[in-house]
Design a protein around this motif. Structure first.
Motif, PDB file in Angstrom:
ATOM      1  N   ARG A   1      -8.993  32.291   5.971  1.00 12.70           N
ATOM      2  CA  ARG A   1      -7.880  31.673   5.232  1.00 12.70           C
ATOM      3  C   ARG A   1      -7.531  30.310   5.813  1.00 12.70           C
ATOM      4  O   ARG A   1      -7.162  29.375   5.079  1.00 12.70           O
ATOM      5  N   GLN A   2      -7.623  30.176   7.133  1.00 14.37           N
ATOM      6  CA  GLN A   2      -7.329  28.903   7.774  1.00 14.37           C
ATOM      7  C   GLN A   2      -8.298  27.819   7.318  1.00 14.37           C
ATOM      8  O   GLN A   2      -7.892  26.685   7.023  1.00 14.37           O
ATOM      9  N   VAL A   3      -9.568  28.152   7.242  1.00 16.41           N
ATOM     10  CA  VAL A   3     -10.577  27.184   6.785  1.00 16.41           C
ATOM     11  C   VAL A   3     -10.304  26.774   5.346  1.00 16.41           C
ATOM     12  O   VAL A   3     -10.385  25.591   4.995  1.00 16.41           O
ATOM     13  N   ILE A   4      -9.957  27.737   4.510  1.00 20.41           N
ATOM     14  CA  ILE A   4      -9.692  27.437   3.092  1.00 20.41           C
ATOM     15  C   ILE A   4      -8.512  26.484   2.964  1.00 20.41           C
ATOM     16  O   ILE A   4      -8.550  25.512   2.195  1.00 20.41           O
ATOM     17  N   ARG A   5      -7.438  26.745   3.718  1.00 19.42           N
ATOM     18  CA  ARG A   5      -6.249  25.891   3.616  1.00 19.42           C
ATOM     19  C   ARG A   5      -6.518  24.496   4.158  1.00 19.42           C
ATOM     20  O   ARG A   5      -6.086  23.495   3.571  1.00 19.42           O
ATOM     21  N   LEU A   6      -7.217  24.414   5.281  1.00 18.24           N
ATOM     22  CA  LEU A   6      -7.530  23.100   5.846  1.00 18.24           C
ATOM     23  C   LEU A   6      -8.367  22.277   4.873  1.00 18.24           C
ATOM     24  O   LEU A   6      -8.112  21.085   4.675  1.00 18.24           O
ATOM     25  N   ARG A   7      -9.356  22.906   4.285  1.00 15.20           N
ATOM     26  CA  ARG A   7     -10.207  22.158   3.364  1.00 15.20           C
ATOM     27  C   ARG A   7      -9.434  21.718   2.122  1.00 15.20           C
ATOM     28  O   ARG A   7      -9.682  20.651   1.567  1.00 15.20           O
ATOM     29  N   ARG A   8      -8.486  22.549   1.708  1.00 16.97           N
ATOM     30  CA  ARG A   8      -7.676  22.198   0.546  1.00 16.97           C
ATOM     31  C   ARG A   8      -6.943  20.875   0.774  1.00 16.97           C
ATOM     32  O   ARG A   8      -6.802  20.063  -0.139  1.00 16.97           O
ATOM     33  N   TYR A   9      -6.466  20.657   1.997  1.00 19.92           N
ATOM     34  CA  TYR A   9      -5.740  19.429   2.290  1.00 19.92           C
ATOM     35  C   TYR A   9      -6.677  18.277   2.667  1.00 19.92           C
ATOM     36  O   TYR A   9      -6.388  17.111   2.364  1.00 19.92           O
TER      37      TYR A   9
ATOM     38  N   LEU B   1       0.838  -1.192   0.000  1.00 15.37           N
ATOM     39  CA  LEU B   1       0.000   0.000   0.000  1.00 15.37           C
ATOM     40  C   LEU B   1       0.876   1.246   0.000  1.00 15.37           C
ATOM     41  O   LEU B   1       1.757   1.411   0.857  1.00 15.37           O
ATOM     42  N   ILE B   2       0.653   2.120  -0.995  1.00 12.36           N
ATOM     43  CA  ILE B   2       1.266   3.446  -1.011  1.00 12.36           C
ATOM     44  C   ILE B   2       0.263   4.415  -0.400  1.00 12.36           C
ATOM     45  O   ILE B   2      -0.858   4.549  -0.880  1.00 12.36           O
ATOM     46  N   LEU B   3       0.667   5.085   0.660  1.00 14.93           N
ATOM     47  CA  LEU B   3      -0.267   5.932   1.401  1.00 14.93           C
ATOM     48  C   LEU B   3       0.422   7.238   1.786  1.00 14.93           C
ATOM     49  O   LEU B   3       1.485   7.229   2.421  1.00 14.93           O
ATOM     50  N   ASN B   4      -0.164   8.347   1.363  1.00 13.10           N
ATOM     51  CA  ASN B   4       0.283   9.679   1.777  1.00 13.10           C
ATOM     52  C   ASN B   4      -0.835  10.343   2.562  1.00 13.10           C
ATOM     53  O   ASN B   4      -1.978  10.406   2.081  1.00 13.10           O
ATOM     54  N   LEU B   5      -0.524  10.828   3.743  1.00 11.94           N
ATOM     55  CA  LEU B   5      -1.519  11.492   4.584  1.00 11.94           C
ATOM     56  C   LEU B   5      -0.954  12.793   5.123  1.00 11.94           C
ATOM     57  O   LEU B   5       0.258  13.024   5.078  1.00 11.94           O
ATOM     58  N   ARG B   6      -1.831  13.608   5.666  1.00 15.41           N
ATOM     59  CA  ARG B   6      -1.414  14.870   6.280  1.00 15.41           C
ATOM     60  C   ARG B   6      -2.053  15.011   7.652  1.00 15.41           C
ATOM     61  O   ARG B   6      -3.163  14.530   7.883  1.00 15.41           O
ATOM     62  N   GLY B   7      -1.302  15.678   8.534  1.00 16.81           N
ATOM     63  CA  GLY B   7      -1.796  15.908   9.888  1.00 16.81           C
ATOM     64  C   GLY B   7      -1.645  17.360  10.282  1.00 16.81           C
ATOM     65  O   GLY B   7      -0.881  18.122   9.679  1.00 16.81           O
ATOM     66  N   ILE B   8      -2.382  17.754  11.321  1.00 14.06           N
ATOM     67  CA  ILE B   8      -2.312  19.120  11.822  1.00 14.06           C
ATOM     68  C   ILE B   8      -0.882  19.429  12.267  1.00 14.06           C
ATOM     69  O   ILE B   8      -0.234  18.622  12.934  1.00 14.06           O
ATOM     70  N   ASN B   9      -0.399  20.599  11.886  1.00 13.99           N
ATOM     71  CA  ASN B   9       0.970  21.004  12.212  1.00 13.99           C
ATOM     72  C   ASN B   9       1.017  21.535  13.648  1.00 13.99           C
ATOM     73  O   ASN B   9       0.513  22.626  13.937  1.00 13.99           O
ATOM     74  N   LEU B  10       1.614  20.766  14.538  1.00 11.83           N
ATOM     75  CA  LEU B  10       1.750  21.162  15.938  1.00 11.83           C
ATOM     76  C   LEU B  10       3.157  21.633  16.271  1.00 11.83           C
ATOM     77  O   LEU B  10       3.478  21.849  17.443  1.00 11.83           O
ATOM     78  N   ASN B  11       3.990  21.803  15.252  1.00  8.60           N
ATOM     79  CA  ASN B  11       5.349  22.272  15.487  1.00  8.60           C
ATOM     80  C   ASN B  11       5.332  23.720  15.968  1.00  8.60           C
ATOM     81  O   ASN B  11       4.557  24.544  15.475  1.00  8.60           O
ATOM     82  N   GLU B  12       6.194  24.022  16.917  1.00  6.44           N
ATOM     83  CA  GLU B  12       6.213  25.338  17.537  1.00  6.44           C
ATOM     84  C   GLU B  12       6.566  26.411  16.510  1.00  6.44           C
ATOM     85  O   GLU B  12       7.479  26.262  15.708  1.00  6.44           O
ATOM     86  N   GLY B  13       5.787  27.502  16.558  1.00  8.46           N
ATOM     87  CA  GLY B  13       6.038  28.624  15.670  1.00  8.46           C
ATOM     88  C   GLY B  13       5.498  28.455  14.271  1.00  8.46           C
ATOM     89  O   GLY B  13       5.745  29.304  13.410  1.00  8.46           O
ATOM     90  N   GLN B  14       4.741  27.377  14.001  1.00  8.38           N
ATOM     91  CA  GLN B  14       4.193  27.145  12.669  1.00  8.38           C
ATOM     92  C   GLN B  14       2.673  27.079  12.752  1.00  8.38           C
ATOM     93  O   GLN B  14       2.103  26.717  13.783  1.00  8.38           O
ATOM     94  N   ASP B  15       2.016  27.459  11.654  1.00 12.63           N
ATOM     95  CA  ASP B  15       0.559  27.490  11.614  1.00 12.63           C
ATOM     96  C   ASP B  15      -0.002  26.071  11.556  1.00 12.63           C
ATOM     97  O   ASP B  15       0.504  25.217  10.829  1.00 12.63           O
ATOM     98  N   ALA B  16      -1.084  25.856  12.315  1.00 15.25           N
ATOM     99  CA  ALA B  16      -1.702  24.526  12.358  1.00 15.25           C
ATOM    100  C   ALA B  16      -2.252  24.120  11.003  1.00 15.25           C
ATOM    101  O   ALA B  16      -2.257  22.927  10.655  1.00 15.25           O
ATOM    102  N   ASP B  17      -2.724  25.109  10.199  1.00 13.01           N
ATOM    103  CA  ASP B  17      -3.330  24.751   8.921  1.00 13.01           C
ATOM    104  C   ASP B  17      -2.309  24.420   7.844  1.00 13.01           C
ATOM    105  O   ASP B  17      -2.668  23.968   6.762  1.00 13.01           O
ATOM    106  N   GLN B  18      -1.015  24.655   8.129  1.00  9.00           N
ATOM    107  CA  GLN B  18       0.033  24.204   7.211  1.00  9.00           C
ATOM    108  C   GLN B  18       0.340  22.738   7.542  1.00  9.00           C
ATOM    109  O   GLN B  18       1.301  22.432   8.237  1.00  9.00           O
ATOM    110  N   MET B  19      -0.502  21.860   7.053  1.00  3.34           N
ATOM    111  CA  MET B  19      -0.495  20.479   7.506  1.00  3.34           C
ATOM    112  C   MET B  19       0.802  19.759   7.116  1.00  3.34           C
ATOM    113  O   MET B  19       1.404  20.041   6.074  1.00  3.34           O
TER     114      MET B  19
END
Length: 313
Positions: free
Chosen positions: A178-186, A72-90
Motif C-alpha cells: 500500500r505504501q508503494v501504491i500511495r507514493l507512486r500516486r503522488y 511560476l505556479i508550482l505545487n510539490l509534495r514531500g515525504i511526511n516526516l511529521n511525528e505519528g504520521q505515515d511517510a507515504d501521506q506526502m
C-alpha cells in the motif's frame, strides 16, 4: 499571519522586514504562510492576481507547474516526516515564484522548507528565486530517494524469506504494498511537474539552474520507475507466499484423502461384521476376531502398496 518573512540578499544573508509589502529591498522576499490562517485569503487577494492567488488557497492539490505571465505556479509534495504520521501521506506545498518574491503556503509542516529556513538563519540563503526552487526540489527529491531505498531494502528482505518455505507471510508485506501504491500516486504527477519545470522558458530560471532542475527531474523519474519495479516485485512475493500456502493445503488434503481411502474399506468391514444378526460367520469361532483383524491389516497393507505402485505416495 506569516510563519516567517525574510528579505534575501545576494551574499546569502537575510533580514526580517518590518513592513508588509509583497517585495522588499533584497534580491527577493520569501513569505512562508499557513493555509489555516484566517486572514490569508484577504492578504493573497490584495497582493496577487486571481489565478496564482487561487492556486495558493486550494485546500486539495496535486503536483503541478504552470507559467503565469513572468511568474511560476508550482505545487510539490514531500515525504511526511511529521511525528505519528505515515511517510507515504506526502505533504504538499503551494508556491508562487516571481523574480523578486517567493510565496510558499503549507497546511502541514514540510521539513524541506524548515531546512531552508534554518540555513537562512545561518546566513546561507539561496541567493535567487531560482536557487530557492532548486534547493527545495533537491531536498524533496533526496528524501523521496531515501524512502524508496528503504522500501527496496525491505523488499529484498521479503524476497530472501522466500527461500524458506516455512517462513509465514510477513505482516509488513501488505503495508509495504500500500505504501508503494500511495507514493507512486503522488510521485507520478510530481515527475511530470518537475519535467515541465525543467523545460519551462522563464527569465527567472536561467540555464544553469535549468540544468540542475533537469537532473532533479531525472532522479524523480528514476524513483517512479523504481517504485514500479518494487510494486511488481512485491506482487511476486505475495504470489509466491500464496502458492506456498496453496501447496501446503493441497498436500494436507491429499494425505487426508489417502487416509480416508485406506480406512473406507476397513470401516465397511467393521460395519458389516458388526451387524448383530443370526448367520454372521465366525460367531461360534473364538479365533474369528483375530482372523478379521489380520485380514484388515493385510488389506490395509495391500492398499498402501497399491497407492505406492500408482505413485500416490
Amino acid at each position: 499571519m506569516a510563519i516567517c518573512v525574510f528579505d534575501i540578499f545576494p551574499d546569502g544573508t537575510i533580514s526580517v522586514p518590518s513592513d508588509t509589502a509583497l517585495t522588499g529591498k533584497g534580491t527577493y522576499r520569501w513569505w512562508h504562510l499557513d493555509l489555516s490562517e484566517p486572514g490569508l485569503a484577504d492578504w493573497i487577494s490584495a497582493n496577487l492576481p486571481e489565478i496564482p492567488g487561487g492556486a495558493l488557497l486550494q485546500p486539495e492539490t496535486r503536483p503541478r507547474c504552470d507559467r503565469f505571465e513572468d511568474g511560476l505556479i508550482l505545487n510539490l509534495r514531500g515525504i511526511n516526516l511529521n511525528e505519528g504520521q505515515d511517510a507515504d501521506q506526502m505533504v504538499s506545498v503551494r508556491m508562487w515564484v516571481d523574480d523578486d518574491v517567493v510565496i510558499t503556503v503549507r497546511l502541514r509542516k514540510l521539513f524541506a522548507l524548515e531546512d531552508i529556513r534554518q540555513e537562512m538563519t545561518e546566513g546561507n540563503a539561496p541567493p535567487t528565486t531560482a536557487a530557492f526552487v532548486e534547493a527545495l526540489v533537491t531536498r524533496l527529491t533526496l528524501r523521496v530517494q531515501e524512502e524508496v531505498a528503504t522500501i527496496s531494502k525491505l523488499t529484498e528482505f521479503f524476497e530472501d524469506d522466500l527461500e524458506d518455505d516455512a517462513t509465514p507471510i510477513p505482516t509488513e508485506l501488505a503495508v509495504t504494498r500500500r505504501q508503494v501504491i500511495r507514493l507512486r500516486r503522488y510521485l507520478e504527477p510530481q515527475r511530470a511537474a518537475l519535467t515541465k519545470l525543467a523545460a519551462i522558458d522563464l527569465p527567472i530560471i536561467p540555464e544553469p539552474d535549468g540544468l540542475k532542475l533537469r537532473e532533479l527531474a531525472n532522479r524523480t523519474t528514476l524513483a517512479v520507475e523504481e517504485l514500479d519495479a518494487l510494486r511488481d516485485r512485491l506482487v511476486t512475493v505475495q504470489d509466491e507466499h500464496d502458492m506456498h500456502v496453496a501447496r501446503s493445503q493441497a498436500r494436507h488434503s491429499f494425505i487426508l484423502s489417502l487416509a480416508a481411502a485406506v480406512f473406507l474399506p476397513l470401516g465397511f468391514l467393521t460395519g458389516l461384521f458388526g451387524v448383530n444378526i443370526a448367520g454372521m460367520p465366525g460367531m461360534q469361532n473364538p479365533a474369528a476376531f483375530t482372523i478379521l483383524c489380520i485380514s484388515m491389516a493385510v488389506l490395509a497393507v495391500l492398499l498402501l502398496l497399491l497407492f505406492r505402485f500408482r505413485r500416490w505416495l
